[in-house]
Design a protein around this motif. Structure first.
Motif, PDB file in Angstrom:
ATOM      1  N   THR A 157     -46.595  25.398  25.206  1.00 59.78           N
ATOM      2  CA  THR A 157     -47.216  24.088  24.952  1.00 59.78           C
ATOM      3  C   THR A 157     -46.931  23.103  26.093  1.00 59.78           C
ATOM      4  OG1 THR A 157     -45.260  23.207  23.814  1.00 59.78           O
ATOM      5  CG2 THR A 157     -46.866  24.368  22.449  1.00 59.78           C
ATOM      6  N   CYS A 158     -47.769  22.092  26.201  1.00 59.52           N
ATOM      7  CA  CYS A 158     -47.414  20.952  27.054  1.00 59.52           C
ATOM      8  C   CYS A 158     -48.139  19.704  26.576  1.00 59.52           C
ATOM      9  CB  CYS A 158     -47.718  21.211  28.524  1.00 59.52           C
ATOM     10  SG  CYS A 158     -49.437  21.013  28.978  1.00 59.52           S
ATOM     11  N   VAL A 159     -47.547  18.559  26.852  1.00 59.08           N
ATOM     12  CA  VAL A 159     -48.187  17.265  26.605  1.00 59.08           C
ATOM     13  C   VAL A 159     -48.009  16.421  27.859  1.00 59.08           C
ATOM     14  CG1 VAL A 159     -48.216  15.150  25.237  1.00 59.08           C
ATOM     15  CG2 VAL A 159     -47.761  17.334  24.120  1.00 59.08           C
ATOM     16  N   VAL A 160     -49.139  15.966  28.400  1.00 62.01           N
ATOM     17  CA  VAL A 160     -49.116  15.119  29.599  1.00 62.01           C
ATOM     18  C   VAL A 160     -49.608  13.730  29.214  1.00 62.01           C
ATOM     19  CG1 VAL A 160     -50.422  14.707  31.717  1.00 62.01           C
ATOM     20  CG2 VAL A 160     -49.365  16.931  31.340  1.00 62.01           C
ATOM     21  N   HIS A 161     -48.907  12.708  29.675  1.00 61.49           N
ATOM     22  CA  HIS A 161     -49.389  11.337  29.548  1.00 61.49           C
ATOM     23  C   HIS A 161     -49.652  10.803  30.947  1.00 61.49           C
ATOM     24  CE1 HIS A 161     -48.617  10.297  25.278  1.00 61.49           C
ATOM     25  NE2 HIS A 161     -47.750  11.289  25.359  1.00 61.49           N
ATOM     26  N   ARG A 190     -53.688  11.049  26.987  1.00 66.09           N
ATOM     27  CA  ARG A 190     -52.702  12.038  26.532  1.00 66.09           C
ATOM     28  C   ARG A 190     -53.440  13.359  26.391  1.00 66.09           C
ATOM     29  NH1 ARG A 190     -51.141  14.805  21.976  1.00 66.09           N
ATOM     30  NH2 ARG A 190     -48.918  14.887  21.498  1.00 66.09           N
ATOM     31  N   VAL A 191     -52.956  14.364  27.085  1.00 62.46           N
ATOM     32  CA  VAL A 191     -53.602  15.673  27.001  1.00 62.46           C
ATOM     33  C   VAL A 191     -52.565  16.704  26.590  1.00 62.46           C
ATOM     34  CG1 VAL A 191     -54.916  17.457  28.204  1.00 62.46           C
ATOM     35  CG2 VAL A 191     -55.282  15.043  28.774  1.00 62.46           C
ATOM     36  N   GLU A 192     -52.872  17.394  25.502  1.00 58.51           N
ATOM     37  CA  GLU A 192     -51.961  18.398  24.971  1.00 58.51           C
ATOM     38  C   GLU A 192     -52.644  19.760  25.091  1.00 58.51           C
ATOM     39  OE1 GLU A 192     -50.799  17.529  20.977  1.00 58.51           O
ATOM     40  OE2 GLU A 192     -49.629  19.375  20.759  1.00 58.51           O
ATOM     41  N   VAL A 193     -51.904  20.727  25.577  1.00 54.78           N
ATOM     42  CA  VAL A 193     -52.466  22.079  25.702  1.00 54.78           C
ATOM     43  C   VAL A 193     -51.506  23.089  25.085  1.00 54.78           C
ATOM     44  CG1 VAL A 193     -53.376  23.836  27.287  1.00 54.78           C
ATOM     45  CG2 VAL A 193     -53.552  21.421  27.899  1.00 54.78           C
ATOM     46  N   GLU A 194     -52.071  23.996  24.294  1.00 51.22           N
ATOM     47  CA  GLU A 194     -51.315  25.149  23.800  1.00 51.22           C
ATOM     48  C   GLU A 194     -51.903  26.373  24.467  1.00 51.22           C
ATOM     49  OE1 GLU A 194     -51.618  25.495  19.541  1.00 51.22           O
ATOM     50  OE2 GLU A 194     -49.951  24.096  19.294  1.00 51.22           O
ATOM     51  N   GLU A 195     -51.065  27.318  24.802  1.00 47.68           N
ATOM     52  CA  GLU A 195     -51.564  28.558  25.420  1.00 47.68           C
ATOM     53  C   GLU A 195     -51.122  29.767  24.608  1.00 47.68           C
ATOM     54  OE1 GLU A 195     -50.327  29.267  29.463  1.00 47.68           O
ATOM     55  OE2 GLU A 195     -51.315  31.222  29.495  1.00 47.68           O
ATOM     56  N   TYR A 196     -52.083  30.617  24.279  1.00 51.45           N
ATOM     57  CA  TYR A 196     -51.792  31.829  23.520  1.00 51.45           C
ATOM     58  C   TYR A 196     -51.733  33.008  24.480  1.00 51.45           C
ATOM     59  CZ  TYR A 196     -53.531  28.372  20.305  1.00 51.45           C
ATOM     60  OH  TYR A 196     -53.743  27.190  19.647  1.00 51.45           O
ATOM     61  N   ALA A 197     -50.712  33.814  24.310  1.00 48.30           N
ATOM     62  CA  ALA A 197     -50.480  34.902  25.267  1.00 48.30           C
ATOM     63  C   ALA A 197     -51.252  36.154  24.870  1.00 48.30           C
ATOM     64  CB  ALA A 197     -48.988  35.205  25.327  1.00 48.30           C
ATOM     65  N   TRP A 198     -51.795  36.819  25.869  1.00 43.21           N
ATOM     66  CA  TRP A 198     -52.464  38.107  25.691  1.00 43.21           C
ATOM     67  C   TRP A 198     -51.762  39.124  26.574  1.00 43.21           C
ATOM     68  CZ3 TRP A 198     -56.725  39.142  22.512  1.00 43.21           C
ATOM     69  CH2 TRP A 198     -57.300  38.022  21.888  1.00 43.21           C
ATOM     70  N   GLU A 199     -51.611  40.298  26.003  1.00 44.60           N
ATOM     71  CA  GLU A 199     -50.942  41.378  26.732  1.00 44.60           C
ATOM     72  C   GLU A 199     -52.040  42.260  27.324  1.00 44.60           C
ATOM     73  OE1 GLU A 199     -48.911  45.313  24.931  1.00 44.60           O
ATOM     74  OE2 GLU A 199     -48.539  43.439  23.866  1.00 44.60           O
ATOM     75  N   ARG A 200     -51.892  42.611  28.578  1.00 45.98           N
ATOM     76  CA  ARG A 200     -52.920  43.447  29.208  1.00 45.98           C
ATOM     77  C   ARG A 200     -52.876  44.870  28.662  1.00 45.98           C
ATOM     78  NH1 ARG A 200     -56.176  43.156  33.208  1.00 45.98           N
ATOM     79  NH2 ARG A 200     -55.436  41.151  34.005  1.00 45.98           N
ATOM     80  N   ARG A 201     -54.039  45.398  28.298  1.00 47.08           N
ATOM     81  CA  ARG A 201     -54.115  46.784  27.823  1.00 47.08           C
ATOM     82  C   ARG A 201     -54.948  47.637  28.770  1.00 47.08           C
ATOM     83  NH1 ARG A 201     -50.479  48.231  24.868  1.00 47.08           N
ATOM     84  NH2 ARG A 201     -51.764  49.913  24.061  1.00 47.08           N
ATOM     85  N   GLY A 202     -55.588  47.003  29.731  1.00 43.75           N
ATOM     86  CA  GLY A 202     -56.438  47.716  30.686  1.00 43.75           C
ATOM     87  C   GLY A 202     -56.999  46.680  31.634  1.00 43.75           C
TER      88      GLY A 202
END
Ligand code: URC
Length: 290
Positions: free
Chosen positions: A123-127, A98-110
């Motif tokens: 988020t996602c969870v894969v089995h 079971r693999v769970e991933v969270e992703e945090y967003a970054w806004e480009r400033r340059g």
């Protein structure tokens, strides 16, 4: 009477990985939190401390970093699938990952500057099982939304403890946690998880904004239904909607009226409305929601 080992799993939780991809001057950033959980032939380690079948959680963490280098991190679902298949495929004792991933967003400033975005977490969870079965649940959390009108709540049960006045025009606000289960691709084209995510997010937002709400429960169903009727790759949606109560402030001590203009935004307690919405012929979920 015998004592038996029940369901068990082990792994490395919350490996924080930031992958920078350097494309000349312009850099790209992926910021993730990866949790791996493995299960299989683990009787011996639990009963006798024999670690022969145990892939250390430290190695699992290292794999996350090595895969981020070797393969990059594209859509989080693809990264999770890669890891899950690797652990099951390379370790005979591991039957299920079971693999769970969270992703945090970054806004480009340059070209190489970013600001952490206040947007929701993806988020996602894969089995993945050694018999080849794979389930993918994608999702988001902390998507904060508010309708300043178009919401009522009345006609509810009145018992001896009920004091809530009926509302015919109230603020409706919530922080959406949504998870959605994909129909197995059935040997066909793998999904475009990036596009699917954007479209499901749009469905959730459109349904929240566009539903004249008589209760948050009704809004929940409308949000799930919108996803299911719009996106053929999704067969079940689960939603958790905290009711972020907004109470009208009594301004009469100051000789002021309050015609739905000034609210106290309470943070707790909050109503918590949860539900699953699914196609009636959705395939069995297996461990997807575990
Ligand atoms: O949309 C709502 N659903 C409820 O079940 C409920 N209960 C409550 O006190 N306020 C609300 N609002």
């Amino acid at each position: 009477m015998a004592v038996v080992l029940g369901p068990n799993r082990y792994g490395k939780a919350e490996t924080r990985v930031v992958r920078v991809t350097r494309d000349g001057e312009a850099h790209h950033l992926k910021d993730c939190n990866v949790s791996v959980s493995l299960s299989g032939d683990m009787e011996e380690v639990h009963r006798r401390g024999d670690n022969a079948a145990v892939l250390p959680t430290d190695s699992q963490k290292n794999t996350v970093y090595a895969f981020a280098k070797k393969h990059g991190i594209g859509e989080i679902e693809e990264f999770a699938l890669l890891l899950a298949r690797h652990f099951v495929g390379s370790q005979p004792a591991i039957h299920h990952a079971r693999v769970e991933v969270e992703e945090y967003a970054w806004e480009r400033r340059g070209p190489h500057s970013f600001a952490r975005s206040g947007a929701e977490v993806r988020t996602c969870v894969v089995h993945h099982d050694r018999d080849g079965t794979t389930t993918v649940v994608s999702g988001l959390r902390d998507l904060v939304v508010l309708n300043s009108t178009g919401s009522e709540f009345h006609g509810f049960v009145q018992d001896e403890y009920t004091t809530l006045p009926p509302a015919t025009d109230r603020v409706l606000a919530t922080a959406v946690t949504a998870r959605w289960r994909h129909v197995p691709p059935d040997g066909g084209e793998p999904y475009d998880h990036g596009k699917s995510y954007e479209e499901v997010r749009r469905c959730l937002l459109d349904a929240f904004a566009g539903t004249y709400s008589l209760s948050l429960q009704q809004t929940l169903f409308a949000m799930g239904e919108r996803v299911l009727l719009t996106r053929p790759e999704i067969c079940e949606v689960r939603l958790e909607l905290p009711n972020k109560h907004h109470f009208l402030v009594d301004l009469s001590p100051f000789g002021l009226d309050n015609d739905n203009e000034v609210y106290f935004a309470a943070d707790r307690p909050y109503g918590l409305i949860e539900g699953a919405v699914a196609h009636d012929d959705a395939p069995p979920a297996g461990p997807a929601w575990d």
